[in-house]
Motif scaffolding. Structure first.
Motif, PDB file in Angstrom:
ATOM      1  N   ALA A  91       0.934  -1.184  -0.071  1.00  0.00           N
ATOM      2  CA  ALA A  91       0.044  -0.170  -0.104  1.00  0.00           C
ATOM      3  C   ALA A  91       0.849   1.315   0.070  1.00  0.00           C
ATOM      4  N   GLY A  92       2.047   1.211   0.556  1.00  0.00           N
ATOM      5  CA  GLY A  92       3.059   2.566   0.478  1.00  0.00           C
ATOM      6  C   GLY A  92       3.973   2.438   1.593  1.00  0.00           C
ATOM      7  N   VAL A  93       4.418   3.340   1.963  1.00  0.00           N
ATOM      8  CA  VAL A  93       5.524   3.675   2.682  1.00  0.00           C
ATOM      9  C   VAL A  93       5.276   4.766   3.937  1.00  0.00           C
ATOM     10  N   TRP A  94       5.625   4.282   5.055  1.00  0.00           N
ATOM     11  CA  TRP A  94       5.376   5.216   6.248  1.00  0.00           C
ATOM     12  C   TRP A  94       6.777   5.530   6.808  1.00  0.00           C
ATOM     13  N   GLN A  95       7.098   6.963   6.542  1.00  0.00           N
ATOM     14  CA  GLN A  95       8.397   7.338   6.958  1.00  0.00           C
ATOM     15  C   GLN A  95       8.184   7.660   8.549  1.00  0.00           C
ATOM     16  N   ALA A  96       8.847   6.978   9.110  1.00  0.00           N
ATOM     17  CA  ALA A  96       9.007   6.854  10.770  1.00  0.00           C
ATOM     18  C   ALA A  96       9.929   8.029  11.444  1.00  0.00           C
ATOM     19  N   PRO A  97       9.400   8.678  12.354  1.00  0.00           N
ATOM     20  CA  PRO A  97      10.236   9.489  12.857  1.00  0.00           C
ATOM     21  C   PRO A  97      11.782   8.851  13.687  1.00  0.00           C
ATOM     22  N   ASP A  98      12.529   9.676  14.388  1.00  0.00           N
ATOM     23  CA  ASP A  98      13.533   9.057  14.664  1.00  0.00           C
ATOM     24  C   ASP A  98      13.275   8.361  16.062  1.00  0.00           C
ATOM     25  N   ILE A  99      12.724   7.079  16.045  1.00  0.00           N
ATOM     26  CA  ILE A  99      12.313   6.339  17.290  1.00  0.00           C
ATOM     27  C   ILE A  99      12.939   5.165  17.280  1.00  0.00           C
ATOM     28  N   PRO A 100      13.099   4.279  18.345  1.00  0.00           N
ATOM     29  CA  PRO A 100      13.774   3.222  18.534  1.00  0.00           C
ATOM     30  C   PRO A 100      13.228   1.953  17.691  1.00  0.00           C
ATOM     31  N   TYR A 101      14.230   1.181  17.235  1.00  0.00           N
ATOM     32  CA  TYR A 101      13.590   0.027  16.530  1.00  0.00           C
ATOM     33  C   TYR A 101      12.634  -0.708  17.156  1.00  0.00           C
ATOM     34  N   PRO A 102      11.656  -1.386  16.534  1.00  0.00           N
ATOM     35  CA  PRO A 102      10.745  -2.180  17.375  1.00  0.00           C
ATOM     36  C   PRO A 102      11.070  -3.319  17.845  1.00  0.00           C
ATOM     37  N   THR A 103      10.860  -3.760  19.003  1.00  0.00           N
ATOM     38  CA  THR A 103      11.192  -4.955  19.815  1.00  0.00           C
ATOM     39  C   THR A 103      10.077  -5.807  20.593  1.00  0.00           C
ATOM     40  N   ARG A 104       9.203  -4.920  20.858  1.00  0.00           N
ATOM     41  CA  ARG A 104       7.983  -5.101  21.639  1.00  0.00           C
ATOM     42  C   ARG A 104       6.889  -5.199  21.107  1.00  0.00           C
ATOM     43  N   HIS A 124       1.929  -0.581  13.308  1.00  0.00           N
ATOM     44  CA  HIS A 124       0.847  -0.927  12.682  1.00  0.00           C
ATOM     45  C   HIS A 124      -0.242   0.029  12.633  1.00  0.00           C
ATOM     46  N   ALA A 125      -0.454   0.863  13.468  1.00  0.00           N
ATOM     47  CA  ALA A 125      -1.413   1.868  13.347  1.00  0.00           C
ATOM     48  C   ALA A 125      -1.084   3.004  12.329  1.00  0.00           C
ATOM     49  N   GLU A 126       0.135   3.293  12.300  1.00  0.00           N
ATOM     50  CA  GLU A 126       0.711   4.307  11.263  1.00  0.00           C
ATOM     51  C   GLU A 126       0.369   3.702   9.828  1.00  0.00           C
ATOM     52  N   CYS A 127       0.692   2.340   9.493  1.00  0.00           N
ATOM     53  CA  CYS A 127       0.788   1.495   8.414  1.00  0.00           C
ATOM     54  C   CYS A 127      -0.791   1.550   8.030  1.00  0.00           C
ATOM     55  N   ARG A 128      -1.564   1.252   8.995  1.00  0.00           N
ATOM     56  CA  ARG A 128      -3.132   1.297   8.653  1.00  0.00           C
ATOM     57  C   ARG A 128      -3.467   2.506   8.089  1.00  0.00           C
ATOM     58  N   LYS A 129      -3.068   3.932   8.348  1.00  0.00           N
ATOM     59  CA  LYS A 129      -3.410   4.996   7.824  1.00  0.00           C
ATOM     60  C   LYS A 129      -2.863   4.924   6.470  1.00  0.00           C
ATOM     61  N   VAL A 130      -1.725   4.389   6.043  1.00  0.00           N
ATOM     62  CA  VAL A 130      -1.290   4.245   4.812  1.00  0.00           C
ATOM     63  C   VAL A 130      -2.230   3.446   3.680  1.00  0.00           C
ATOM     64  N   ILE A 131      -2.624   2.409   4.552  1.00  0.00           N
ATOM     65  CA  ILE A 131      -3.501   1.433   3.689  1.00  0.00           C
ATOM     66  C   ILE A 131      -4.799   2.169   3.690  1.00  0.00           C
ATOM     67  N   GLY A 132      -5.531   2.817   4.659  1.00  0.00           N
ATOM     68  CA  GLY A 132      -6.711   3.767   4.300  1.00  0.00           C
ATOM     69  C   GLY A 132      -6.792   4.606   3.202  1.00  0.00           C
ATOM     70  N   ARG A 133      -5.643   5.125   3.128  1.00  0.00           N
ATOM     71  CA  ARG A 133      -5.501   6.168   1.978  1.00  0.00           C
ATOM     72  C   ARG A 133      -5.392   5.446   0.810  1.00  0.00           C
ATOM     73  N   TYR A 134      -4.554   4.471   0.811  1.00  0.00           N
ATOM     74  CA  TYR A 134      -4.444   3.616  -0.633  1.00  0.00           C
ATOM     75  C   TYR A 134      -5.692   3.277  -1.059  1.00  0.00           C
TER      76      TYR A 134
END
Length: 301
Positions: A210-223, A231-241
């Motif tokens: 669906a597209g790309v989310w450009q994340a801010p300078d946050i830690p790499y996901p481990t938890r 997932h929440a930010e990617c869902r927004k990308v999907i919704g717009r797509y």
């Protein structure tokens, strides 16, 4: 005759002696004052827009430097060669992969690669790396970094590098087989994603890029908590797509697959996260781009 010949010889000797006392026009007798100074030796800097037969390596040794024409089989293409800034240039040792200098170099490579291939390189089966000089070359004054791009067989399954016989310049400027499209996600016995082979969008499939989310300078996901934000930010990308409302019901319309690069890439500055809609076990045989609420209905079960 002999006397005349001897006289001529003596006269010639005298003439040579007299000539040696003067200087021809334009000659000042100083042997070194018009010599150009010898230039300081400069370190080797690799050119851009060349290809390499081997796989990517973070350290680019001159001993293994053997570029080939991009029409010949190759795995890596150098799209840009940049120079480290003053802080790194004055350092005695190479910058580490998680340093501010490498992140700045990666950002430049990111931009230059996007310009080179004709679109955001994350829209295709491409991977970008920053190669730096060897420690010995750095000690000798080398301060360049190389932006290398490679085609991969499958970004979703950590596929290997592909061998090419053409340049990647403008490769994403028009629709091409390199673009990410639709996929058939297969789960393992625990319900987790096992494989994600590419499928034609007019064939049965249950996932779509669906597209790309450009994340801010946050830690790499481990938890799980970290992944929830992705997932929440990617869902927004999907919704717009897909052209559906970005409301609380979005989570009931589609699953989501969020794919950042590896932890090392994240540390180097790659904040691009590829986002895929996921229908789990439900298959469709068309693209859901712009499908709207009817194409991506709410599924409560």
């Amino acid at each position: 005759m002999r006397r005349w010949t001897a006289a001529v010889a003596v006269g010639g000797a005298l003439a040579l002696g007299l000539t040696g006392c003067g200087l021809p026009g334009g000659v000042d007798g100083e042997l070194t004052n018009n010599w150009q100074p010898i230039a300081e030796p400069s370190p080797f800097v690799p050119p851009a827009e060349v290809c390499h037969p081997g796989d990517f390596a973070e350290t680019a040794y001159l001993s293994s430097y053997s570029p080939v024409d991009c029409a010949a089989p190759h795995r890596i293409e150098t799209v840009h060669v940049g120079a480290f800034g003053a802080a790194a240039a004055e350092a005695a040792a190479l910058p580490t992969q998680d340093s501010a200098e490498i992140r700045a170099a990666y950002a430049e490579c990111d931009t230059k690669t996007t310009e080179y291939v004709g679109a955001d390189w994350r829209l295709g089966r491409l991977w970008v790396g920053v190669a730096v000089p060897s420690p010995a070359a750095w000690e000798g004054g080398a301060r360049w970094f190389r932006c290398d791009v490679t085609e991969v067989t499958n970004v979703e399954d950590n596929g290997g590098t592909a061998s090419r016989t053409a340049s990647l310049r403008d490769a994403l400027a028009e629709p091409s087989p390199l673009h990410l499209t639709c996929y058939g996600v297969r789960n393992d016995s625990n319900g987790a994603i096992d494989t994600m082979p590419a499928e034609q969008c007019d064939q049965p499939h249950n996932a779509e890029f669906a597209g790309v989310w450009q994340a801010p300078d946050i830690p790499y996901p481990t938890r799980d908590r970290d992944w929830s934000q992705f997932h929440a930010e990617c869902r927004k990308v999907i919704g717009r797509y897909a052209g559906v409302p970005l409301d609380d019901n979005l989570q009931f319309r589609t699953g989501v697959i969020s794919l950042p690069g590896g932890a090392a890439e994240w540390a180097a500055g790659n904040r691009g996260v590829r986002c895929y809609l996921w229908l789990n076990e439900r298959n469709v045989s068309k693209s859901l781009k712009g499908a709207g609420a009817d194409g991506l209905p709410i599924q409560f079960e």
